[in-house]
Structures are given as structure tokens and as C-alpha cells.
Design an enzyme around this catalytic site. Structure first.
Site, PDB file in Angstrom:
ATOM      1  N   SER A  37      12.970  59.732 107.766  1.00 53.84           N
ATOM      2  CA  SER A  37      13.968  60.670 107.252  1.00 53.84           C
ATOM      3  C   SER A  37      15.368  60.089 107.383  1.00 53.84           C
ATOM      4  CB  SER A  37      13.879  61.991 108.017  1.00 53.84           C
ATOM      5  OG  SER A  37      14.931  62.845 107.637  1.00 53.84           O
ATOM      6  N   LYS A  38      16.181  60.312 106.373  1.00 52.62           N
ATOM      7  CA  LYS A  38      17.545  59.757 106.457  1.00 52.62           C
ATOM      8  C   LYS A  38      18.439  60.578 107.370  1.00 52.62           C
ATOM      9  CE  LYS A  38      19.437  61.595 102.054  1.00 52.62           C
ATOM     10  NZ  LYS A  38      20.131  61.252 100.813  1.00 52.62           N
ATOM     11  N   ALA A  49      18.034  77.277 104.021  1.00 57.66           N
ATOM     12  CA  ALA A  49      17.462  78.365 103.222  1.00 57.66           C
ATOM     13  C   ALA A  49      17.690  79.685 103.959  1.00 57.66           C
ATOM     14  CB  ALA A  49      15.987  78.129 102.973  1.00 57.66           C
ATOM     15  N   GLU A  50      18.043  80.695 103.192  1.00 59.03           N
ATOM     16  CA  GLU A  50      18.451  81.951 103.815  1.00 59.03           C
ATOM     17  C   GLU A  50      17.456  83.091 103.569  1.00 59.03           C
ATOM     18  OE1 GLU A  50      22.471  82.776 102.433  1.00 59.03           O
ATOM     19  OE2 GLU A  50      22.973  80.641 102.558  1.00 59.03           O
ATOM     20  N   GLY A  52      14.147  83.821 102.006  1.00 59.62           N
ATOM     21  CA  GLY A  52      12.761  84.101 102.325  1.00 59.62           C
ATOM     22  C   GLY A  52      11.755  83.265 101.569  1.00 59.62           C
ATOM     23  N   PHE A 117      12.845  90.287  95.677  1.00 58.52           N
ATOM     24  CA  PHE A 117      13.544  89.096  95.211  1.00 58.52           C
ATOM     25  C   PHE A 117      13.487  89.089  93.691  1.00 58.52           C
ATOM     26  CE2 PHE A 117      15.093  85.046  97.189  1.00 58.52           C
ATOM     27  CZ  PHE A 117      15.491  85.573  98.403  1.00 58.52           C
ATOM     28  N   GLN A 231      18.377  74.774  87.939  1.00 58.33           N
ATOM     29  CA  GLN A 231      18.636  76.190  88.236  1.00 58.33           C
ATOM     30  C   GLN A 231      20.050  76.449  88.739  1.00 58.33           C
ATOM     31  OE1 GLN A 231      16.440  78.522  91.538  1.00 58.33           O
ATOM     32  NE2 GLN A 231      15.922  79.513  89.616  1.00 58.33           N
ATOM     33  N   HIS A 233      22.122  79.263  90.586  1.00 61.70           N
ATOM     34  CA  HIS A 233      21.974  80.493  91.364  1.00 61.70           C
ATOM     35  C   HIS A 233      23.173  81.371  91.012  1.00 61.70           C
ATOM     36  CE1 HIS A 233      21.495  83.253  94.657  1.00 61.70           C
ATOM     37  NE2 HIS A 233      20.415  82.627  95.082  1.00 61.70           N
ATOM     38  N   LEU A 243      26.008  79.162  99.369  1.00 62.88           N
ATOM     39  CA  LEU A 243      25.131  80.182  98.806  1.00 62.88           C
ATOM     40  C   LEU A 243      25.267  81.524  99.505  1.00 62.88           C
ATOM     41  CD1 LEU A 243      22.605  80.763  96.937  1.00 62.88           C
ATOM     42  CD2 LEU A 243      21.269  80.423  99.009  1.00 62.88           C
ATOM     43  N   GLU A 246      20.063  85.513  97.560  1.00 69.22           N
ATOM     44  CA  GLU A 246      19.526  86.538  96.656  1.00 69.22           C
ATOM     45  C   GLU A 246      19.037  87.758  97.435  1.00 69.22           C
ATOM     46  OE1 GLU A 246      17.516  84.886  93.378  1.00 69.22           O
ATOM     47  OE2 GLU A 246      15.864  86.300  93.488  1.00 69.22           O
ATOM     48  N   ARG A 280      16.976  84.393  88.053  1.00 70.50           N
ATOM     49  CA  ARG A 280      18.270  83.721  88.228  1.00 70.50           C
ATOM     50  C   ARG A 280      18.888  83.236  86.923  1.00 70.50           C
ATOM     51  NH1 ARG A 280      16.717  80.514  93.814  1.00 70.50           N
ATOM     52  NH2 ARG A 280      16.826  82.414  95.066  1.00 70.50           N
ATOM     53  N   HIS A 348      21.756  74.967  92.014  1.00 68.95           N
ATOM     54  CA  HIS A 348      21.014  75.294  93.230  1.00 68.95           C
ATOM     55  C   HIS A 348      19.729  74.503  93.396  1.00 68.95           C
ATOM     56  CE1 HIS A 348      19.780  77.796  96.538  1.00 68.95           C
ATOM     57  NE2 HIS A 348      18.724  78.271  95.918  1.00 68.95           N
ATOM     58  N   TYR A 349      19.008  74.252  92.308  1.00 71.06           N
ATOM     59  CA  TYR A 349      17.627  73.766  92.481  1.00 71.06           C
ATOM     60  C   TYR A 349      17.190  73.021  91.231  1.00 71.06           C
ATOM     61  CZ  TYR A 349      12.582  74.025  93.370  1.00 71.06           C
ATOM     62  OH  TYR A 349      11.270  73.720  93.581  1.00 71.06           O
ATOM     63  N   ARG A 383      12.530  78.680  88.254  1.00 73.44           N
ATOM     64  CA  ARG A 383      11.824  79.033  89.484  1.00 73.44           C
ATOM     65  C   ARG A 383      12.225  80.427  89.933  1.00 73.44           C
ATOM     66  NH1 ARG A 383      13.262  78.802  95.296  1.00 73.44           N
ATOM     67  NH2 ARG A 383      15.339  78.066  94.761  1.00 73.44           N
ATOM     68  N   GLY A 385      13.151  82.841  92.899  1.00 72.26           N
ATOM     69  CA  GLY A 385      13.643  82.699  94.264  1.00 72.26           C
ATOM     70  C   GLY A 385      12.544  83.032  95.253  1.00 72.26           C
ATOM     71  N   SER A 388      10.009  78.604  96.437  1.00 67.68           N
ATOM     72  CA  SER A 388      10.135  77.186  96.741  1.00 67.68           C
ATOM     73  C   SER A 388       9.731  76.831  98.164  1.00 67.68           C
ATOM     74  CB  SER A 388      11.579  76.757  96.486  1.00 67.68           C
ATOM     75  OG  SER A 388      11.817  75.535  97.071  1.00 67.68           O
TER      76      SER A 388
HETATM   77  C1  FAD Z   1      21.423  76.895 100.513  1.00 66.94           C
HETATM   78  C2  FAD Z   1      19.995  76.978 100.049  1.00 66.94           C
HETATM   79  C3  FAD Z   1      19.251  78.122 100.289  1.00 66.94           C
HETATM   80  C4  FAD Z   1      17.932  78.197  99.851  1.00 66.94           C
HETATM   81  N1  FAD Z   1      17.224  79.341 100.092  1.00 66.94           N
HETATM   82  C5  FAD Z   1      15.920  79.397  99.717  1.00 66.94           C
HETATM   83  C6  FAD Z   1      15.134  80.543 100.019  1.00 66.94           C
HETATM   84  O1  FAD Z   1      15.586  81.498 100.641  1.00 66.94           O
HETATM   85  N2  FAD Z   1      13.843  80.558  99.606  1.00 66.94           N
HETATM   86  C7  FAD Z   1      13.280  79.520  98.930  1.00 66.94           C
HETATM   87  O2  FAD Z   1      12.101  79.573  98.596  1.00 66.94           O
HETATM   88  N3  FAD Z   1      14.007  78.419  98.645  1.00 66.94           N
HETATM   89  C8  FAD Z   1      15.300  78.331  99.028  1.00 66.94           C
HETATM   90  N4  FAD Z   1      16.023  77.210  98.742  1.00 66.94           N
HETATM   91  C9  FAD Z   1      15.332  76.058  98.163  1.00 66.94           C
HETATM   92  C10 FAD Z   1      14.521  75.372  99.250  1.00 66.94           C
HETATM   93  O3  FAD Z   1      15.147  75.544 100.491  1.00 66.94           O
HETATM   94  C11 FAD Z   1      14.353  73.886  98.999  1.00 66.94           C
HETATM   95  O4  FAD Z   1      13.876  73.659  97.701  1.00 66.94           O
HETATM   96  C12 FAD Z   1      13.364  73.287  99.997  1.00 66.94           C
HETATM   97  O5  FAD Z   1      13.751  73.598 101.319  1.00 66.94           O
HETATM   98  C13 FAD Z   1      13.244  71.800  99.821  1.00 66.94           C
HETATM   99  O6  FAD Z   1      12.466  71.276 100.872  1.00 66.94           O
HETATM  100  P1  FAD Z   1      11.967  69.786 100.828  1.00 66.94           P
HETATM  101  O7  FAD Z   1      11.119  69.599 102.034  1.00 66.94           O
HETATM  102  O8  FAD Z   1      11.409  69.494  99.498  1.00 66.94           O
HETATM  103  O9  FAD Z   1      13.307  68.903 100.952  1.00 66.94           O
HETATM  104  P2  FAD Z   1      14.514  68.940 101.999  1.00 66.94           P
HETATM  105  O10 FAD Z   1      14.455  70.044 102.955  1.00 66.94           O
HETATM  106  O11 FAD Z   1      15.735  68.772 101.192  1.00 66.94           O
HETATM  107  O12 FAD Z   1      14.258  67.619 102.840  1.00 66.94           O
HETATM  108  C14 FAD Z   1      14.359  66.333 102.288  1.00 66.94           C
HETATM  109  C15 FAD Z   1      14.052  65.309 103.347  1.00 66.94           C
HETATM  110  O13 FAD Z   1      13.978  64.025 102.755  1.00 66.94           O
HETATM  111  C16 FAD Z   1      14.713  63.100 103.503  1.00 66.94           C
HETATM  112  N5  FAD Z   1      15.203  62.066 102.593  1.00 66.94           N
HETATM  113  C17 FAD Z   1      15.814  62.223 101.395  1.00 66.94           C
HETATM  114  N6  FAD Z   1      16.110  61.021 100.870  1.00 66.94           N
HETATM  115  C18 FAD Z   1      15.672  60.094 101.752  1.00 66.94           C
HETATM  116  C19 FAD Z   1      15.706  58.677 101.785  1.00 66.94           C
HETATM  117  N7  FAD Z   1      16.255  57.942 100.808  1.00 66.94           N
HETATM  118  N8  FAD Z   1      15.182  58.046 102.861  1.00 66.94           N
HETATM  119  C20 FAD Z   1      14.640  58.757 103.880  1.00 66.94           C
HETATM  120  N9  FAD Z   1      14.590  60.094 103.891  1.00 66.94           N
HETATM  121  C21 FAD Z   1      15.098  60.749 102.844  1.00 66.94           C
HETATM  122  C22 FAD Z   1      15.818  63.920 104.138  1.00 66.94           C
HETATM  123  O14 FAD Z   1      16.299  63.279 105.298  1.00 66.94           O
HETATM  124  C23 FAD Z   1      15.101  65.220 104.447  1.00 66.94           C
HETATM  125  O15 FAD Z   1      14.444  65.135 105.675  1.00 66.94           O
HETATM  126  C24 FAD Z   1      17.342  77.111  99.170  1.00 66.94           C
HETATM  127  C25 FAD Z   1      18.087  75.971  98.946  1.00 66.94           C
HETATM  128  C26 FAD Z   1      19.402  75.907  99.350  1.00 66.94           C
HETATM  129  C27 FAD Z   1      20.188  74.674  99.024  1.00 66.94           C
END
Ligand code: FAD
Length: 571
Positions: A37-38, A49-50, A52, A117, A231, A233, A243, A246, A280, A348-349, A383, A385, A388
Site C-alpha cells: 500500500s502506498k 466513507a460516511e 453506509g 439512501f 459520478q 455526488h 463530502l 447522502e 445521484r 465522487h466516484y 452507482r 450510494g 460501493s
Molecule cells: C468521502 C467519501 C465518502 C464515501 N462514502 C461512501 C459510503 O458511505 N458508502 C459507500 O458505499 N461508498 C462510499 N464511498 C465510496 C467508497 O468509500 C470507495 O469507493 C471505497 O472505499 C473504495 O475502496 P477501495 O478498497 O477500492 O480503495 P481505497 O480505499 O481507495 O484504497 C486504495 C488502496 O490502494 C493503495 N494504492 C493505490 N495506489 C497504489 C500504488 N500505486 N501502490 C501501492 N498502493 C496503492 C492505497 O494505498 C490504498 O490502500 C465514499 C467515498 C468517499 C471519497
């Protein structure tokens, strides 16, 4: 060069990455898993994420209803076999997370509480107040720590996939702490690197969401699918893009224009009685239309509308939305108990991502992807809300298991050839260090890229502006070669990281713009002023965008339909 060996390499420590790593161990306790992980895993974007995570829990709900809502939300571009699997697995995954320590909020009688939602017919979003991502990621991270065979490589930036005979054999990673490049070999790789909101100037996404995994797969020959669907938001804070969840609307919040009118109720935006509980894409469009009709409110960061929670009362706000109170008070100086919150639509997404099948497998043997980086095709053109976070669990788990099965039968690759690729990559990175010639700055190119994306691929699009974005991006990619970097240090050289991230974003942004410019219809989040309706006759298919040194190449892929027939999307 240090060479490390594992069976499976998971890139990403967010919800999808950790779930994939745990699933790999559950599948075979003897497997060894690298989790790269970076950032420190708890800093992954998932933590922010806030609102649900969706899964059927109540007696008045069914898998059929969750499936239908998701298909309709996707504007019929989601693959229905994927959605059916998703809704079936969702309650199991959220229950499992509770067993691992996730403190879901409860009803009076002790059952799991659910909230409404957007686009969901009934209350099916599980929550832990409004800090859901934090609690989910914490539960996952803690659970993962009990497995010695998950080895973490934190603050290691993956820059390239290792390949042999057309199959993936691991990754090249830059250790950000020391500046050394190392090989992390694995017979299967799962990309779980999250989204790419930072291609745009105004986004809810953390700075680390730069589309790295999408770019890695794309350059290795895997197409990016449905990238035109970005997307917005409806409710971001002007200025920062932070954010406002929702869940505020789920708990009963109202959107109001400068006249104090609940415009989603008073004017016809196709949302019917759903009003604030619409999806959305449609609500974001309604806000832009209100502003264009002269019913926005002028602020230091342009026009906005109001999100009014004052009628919900302080007690409910404190119990259900404590984080919203904190964010509004801190970042816009507004107290939601007594004042409406200024909001405007914000990127947002990414619905699109690395093209995978239901197993998370790509067409490149050994390469899997899950979470926001992937397009397993459950979100289609829009998508819903709260789907994800659950998607990260369901498909993180499935791709982790499938990666183990693949690794069992795959060879580890020839060390000399893999080493040579590592040396080549180390050289490329080395040439960036303090590369003190060139006329372009990272910030300058990034700013122009983000502006091109906002102008060309915003909520409303048309041919001319999308074409302009496509040519601006091609030109910016040329200018990227002329970047000047001044930092020669090895330890935490954030300038090199920023340059690598910018290179990734340029590829991803170009894929978005090129995919958008060719789709001649309006569907979900892709809304064109020049082709205003959905056209199933000609466009009911996925877009594939292939990397080509001469410029992106577009192709199409059929949508898997099922028992939900495409129909007009009205609420
Ligand atoms: C503010 C906010 C609120 C949200 N609220 C909701 C919600 O309430 N409900 C919902 O369903 N969704 C929500 N979403 C969307 C959802 O949170 C995300 O789509 C989801 O958490 C993504 O998870 P992920 O594991 O795919 O990636 P992330 O959680 O983004 O993790 C990515 C990982 O990859 C690693 N990485 C990336 N590039 C590299 C690289 N080059 N080398 C090594 N490591 C790397 C990072 O270090 C990190 O660990 C929200 C999003 C945001 C921005």
C-alpha cells in the site's frame, strides 16, 4: 535489487484490498500474501466513507428489490448476473464484518439499524453513525493482523506489473521511505487501488486517489471499461469538495434553492415522490438546472444551493450525523442545527475501471482487480450510494479466492527476466529524481488536466467540449515528458511520487474523455446536451478503452441482461 517472493500480491490496503488478502488466507491458510500500500492501510480512502453499506436486512426488503434498484440505478448498463451475486452475498459480508468487530448502529430492539439512501426502495443501508468507512476499515485491518501469512508493505508505491509470457508475475514497488526499488513477486496479483477522482479539480476524493491501478493494468494491455461514467455526488462543500453524506438526505434532509423552495418537490426532475431520495446523477443535474435558472446562491466559490437539516432537531443530528455537524462547523462555519449547509455537486466516484469478469479476473492471466479500481459491471452508468463499500467486500473476497486458485497452477516466472524488468523500472524512476531540466511543473500540468476534465467531462457534456478535452489531454501527455523535478533526496521524495501519480492520472483522464466523446446518448451519469436521451438500440453496451501508444482505442462489450428488462428510468 531486493527480491521478495509471495504467492499472491494484493496492491491496496483499503476495504477491497484487505478483504481480498483475508479471503486468500481463508481459501488456503498456507498461501503467502503480500499486501502492498502506498499509505498506511488505515489512511486508505475507505476510511473517509460516511453514510453506509447496503445489504438486505429488513423483513420488508428482498434480494429481488435490491437487485432491481441496482439495475435501474445503473440505467440498465450493469451486468445482471454480477448484480444478482452481489445482492446475495451482501448480507453475509456485512454480518461477517460485525463478527470481526464492526459496530453497526442498532434499533431499539437490538436489530441492525438501516437508513434510506438514494435510489433504494427501502431502508437497506447499514451504518455506524456517519463514520462507516472508519469502522469498517478498522474491523478489517484488525482482523487481518491475526494472519502471519499476510505480510504488509506499507508506504511502497507500485509502479509497474511484472510480466512473463503474457502473464503477471508480481509488481515493482518503490519504497517511499528509502527510495529503493524492489521486486515483489507473486503468481497472481490483485489490484485494489481505488478510484481516480483526483483527475478532476473539485472532488470528495483524497489526494491519493490518482488511478494508479487503472493505469498499471491499462498499460499492461487490459482495457478500461465504462470510463465515461463519472459520478458527481450532489452534496459537496464549496471550496474544499468535502463530502456531506447522502445519509443527510436519508435521514430526512431537504434541498432548497435561493427562494427557500424544495425544488425537487416543486419542479419536475423525473424524481416523483422520491425527491431527495433520488439517485445521484439525477439530483446533481437538478441542482445544476436550478443554478442555471437563476435560483442558486452566490458564494466565494461560485453558485450553490442549500441542504437544510434544521427541521431534524439537534438530538437526531448528534446521534445519527455527528460527523456532518463537525464538518459543516469546521469547514464552512455553518451550524446545521440552526442553519442550512451550502452544497454543490462534486466528483465522487468512478463507475468505470479495469475490465474484469465476475471473478475479478482480467484477460491478463494472473491479474485480478476489485473495489473502485475495477469495473466488474455492477454499477453500470450510475452507482447507487452505499453499494460501493459492500462491493469492495463481496468482490474483494471473490477475487482473493480466485487469485489463490490461479496461483496454485501458475509458475513463479524466471528471476533473471523479472529482475531485468525491475532494473529498467528503477532506471526510469531514477531519471525522475532531481531531473533538473524541462519547462513544465507538476502542479501546472496537473491543474490544466483537471481543468480540461471539468470543462469537458462535467455533469453536462457535449461533443465540442469533450473533443477539446481529448486534444488537451493528448497535448498534456506530450508536455509531461518535459517536467522539471528539483528534489534529489531519496527519503520520502514526494516529488517523484507526485510525478508518477500525474503520469497515471493523465492516462486515466484521457481514457475517460475518449470514452465519453464517443458515446452518443445520455445514460446515467453521462449526460449530453446534444444527445439527450438513452438509446438502447445503439448504445446498450459497455465501452472498452485500450491503451495504444498512438492513442486510446475504443471497442465495445455486450451487457449481460437478465430478467430485468430495460425500461424508461423514472422514479
Ligand atoms: C468521502 C467519501 C465518502 C464515501 N462514502 C461512501 C459510503 O458511505 N458508502 C459507500 O458505499 N461508498 C462510499 N464511498 C465510496 C467508497 O468509500 C470507495 O469507493 C471505497 O472505499 C473504495 O475502496 P477501495 O478498497 O477500492 O480503495 P481505497 O480505499 O481507495 O484504497 C486504495 C488502496 O490502494 C493503495 N494504492 C493505490 N495506489 C497504489 C500504488 N500505486 N501502490 C501501492 N498502493 C496503492 C492505497 O494505498 C490504498 O490502500 C465514499 C467515498 C468517499 C471519497
Amino acid at each position: 535489487m531486493e527480491v521478495i517472493e509471495h504467492d499472491v500480491v494484493v496492491v491496496g490496503g483499503g476495504a477491497a484490498g484487505i478483504r481480498a488478502a483475508i479471503a486468500a488466507i481463508e481459501e488456503d491458510p498456507n498461501v503467502s500474501v503480500a499486501m502492498v500500500s502506498k499509505v498506511y492501510p488505515m489512511r486508505s480512502h475507505t476510511v473517509s466513507a460516511e453514510g453506509g453499506a447496503a445489504a438486505v436486512a429488513r423483513e420488508d426488503d428482498t434480494l429481488e428489490m435490491h437487485g432491481y434498484d441496482t439495475v435501474k440505478g445503473s440505467d440498465f448498463l450493469g451486468d445482471q448476473h454480477v448484480i444478482e451475486y452481489f445482492v446475495e452475498e451482501a448480507p453475509k459480508e456485512l454480518t461477517l464484518l460485525e463478527h470481526w468487530g464492526c459496530p453497526w448502529s442498532r434499533n431499539e430492539d437490538g436489530t441492525v439499524a438501516t437508513r434510506a439512501f438514494g435510489g433504494m426502495t427501502t431502508k437497506r443501508t447499514w451504518f455506524a453513525a456517519d463514520k462507516v468507512g472508519f469502522h469498517m476499515l478498522h474491523a478489517l485491518f484488525q482482523h487481518s493482523m491475526q494472519f502471519d501469512r499476510i505480510v504488509r508493505y506499507d508506504e511502497q508505491f507500485v509502479t509497474r506489473l511484472l510480466m512473463e509470457d503474457g502473464a503477471v508475475k508480481g509488481v515493482v514497488a518503490l519504497d517511499m521511505r528509502q527510495g529503493e526499488v524492489r521486486l515483489i513477486r507473486g503468481r497472481a496479483v490483485v489490484l485494489a487501488t481505488g478510484g481516480a477522482g483526483k483527475c478532476f479539480p473539485f472532488t470528495t476524493n483524497g489526494n491519493i486517489k490518482t488511478g494508479d491501478g487503472m493505469a498499471l493494468a491499462y498499460r499492461a494491455g487490459v482495457p478500461l471499461k465504462d470510463m465515461e461514467f463519472v459520478q458527481y455526488h450532489p452534496t459537496g462543500l464549496p471550496g474544499t469538495g468535502i463530502l456531506i453524506t447522502e445519509a443527510t438526505r436519508g435521514e430526512g434532509g431537504h434541498l432548497k434553492n435561493s427562494e427557500g423552495t424544495r425544488f425537487l418537490v416543486e419542479y419536475d426532475y423525473g424524481l416523483g415522490t422520491k425527491a431527495e431520495l433520488g439517485p445521484r446523477d439525477m439530483i446533481s443535474r437538478a441542482i445544476i438546472q436550478e443554478i442555471q435558472a437563476g435560483r442558486g446562491i452566490e458564494g466565494p466559490y461560485g453558485q450553490y444551493v442549500h441542504l437544510d437539516l434544521t427541521h431534524l432537531g439537534e438530538a437526531k443530528l448528534k446521534e445519527r450525523l455527528p460527523f456532518v455537524l463537525e464538518l459543516a462547523r469546521t469547514y464552512v462555519g455553518v451550524d446545521p442545527v440552526t442553519q442550512p449547509i451550502p452544497i454543490r455537486p462534486v466528483v465522487h466516484y468512478m463507475m468505470g475501471g479495469v475490465d474484469t469478469n465476475i471473478d475479478g479476473a482480467t484477460d491478463l492471466p494472473g491479474l485480478y482487480a476489485a473495489g473502485e479500481v475495477a469495473c466488474v459491471s455492477m454499477n453500470g452508468a450510475n452507482r447507487l450510494g452505499s453499494n460501493s463499500l459492500t462491493e469492495c467486500l463481496v468482490f474483494g473476497a471473490r477475487s482473493g479466492r480466485c487469485a489463490v486458485a490461479f496461483a496454485r497452477g501458475a509458475s513463479a516466472g524466471d528471476e533473471a527476466s523479472l529482475r531485468a524488468q525491475g532494473e529498467e523500472e528503477a532506471h526510469r524512476i531514477e531519471t525522475l529524481r532531481g531531473k533538473n531540466k524541462g519547462g513544465e511543473t507538476i502542479a501546472g500540468v496537473r491543474r490544466e488536466m483537471q481543468q480540461a476534465m471539468e470543462d469537458g467531462c462535467g455533469v453536462y457534456r457535449e461533443q465540442g467540449s469533450m473533443d477539446a478535452a481529448v486534444s488537451a489531454l493528448a497535448q498534456l501527455k506530450g508536455r509531461y515528458a518535459d517536467l522539471v523535478l528539483r528534489d534529489t533526496s531519496k527519503v520520502f521524495n514526494t516529488e517523484i511520487i507526485a510525478a508518477l501519480e500525474l503520469g497515471n492520472m493523465l492516462d486515466v483522464a484521457e481514457a475517460v474523455a475518449v470514452s465519453a466523446a464517443q458515446r452518443q446518448e445520455s445514460r446515467g451519469a453521462h449526460t449530453r446536451r446534444d444527445f439527450t436521451t438513452r438509446d438502447d438500440q445503439n448504445w446498450l453496451h459497455h465501452t472498452l478503452c485500450h491503451f495504444d501508444p498512438a492513442g486510446p482505442r475504443i471497442d465495445r462489450k455486450p451487457v449481460t441482461l437478465g430478467h430485468w428488462e430495460p425500461e424508461e428510468r423514472k422514479y
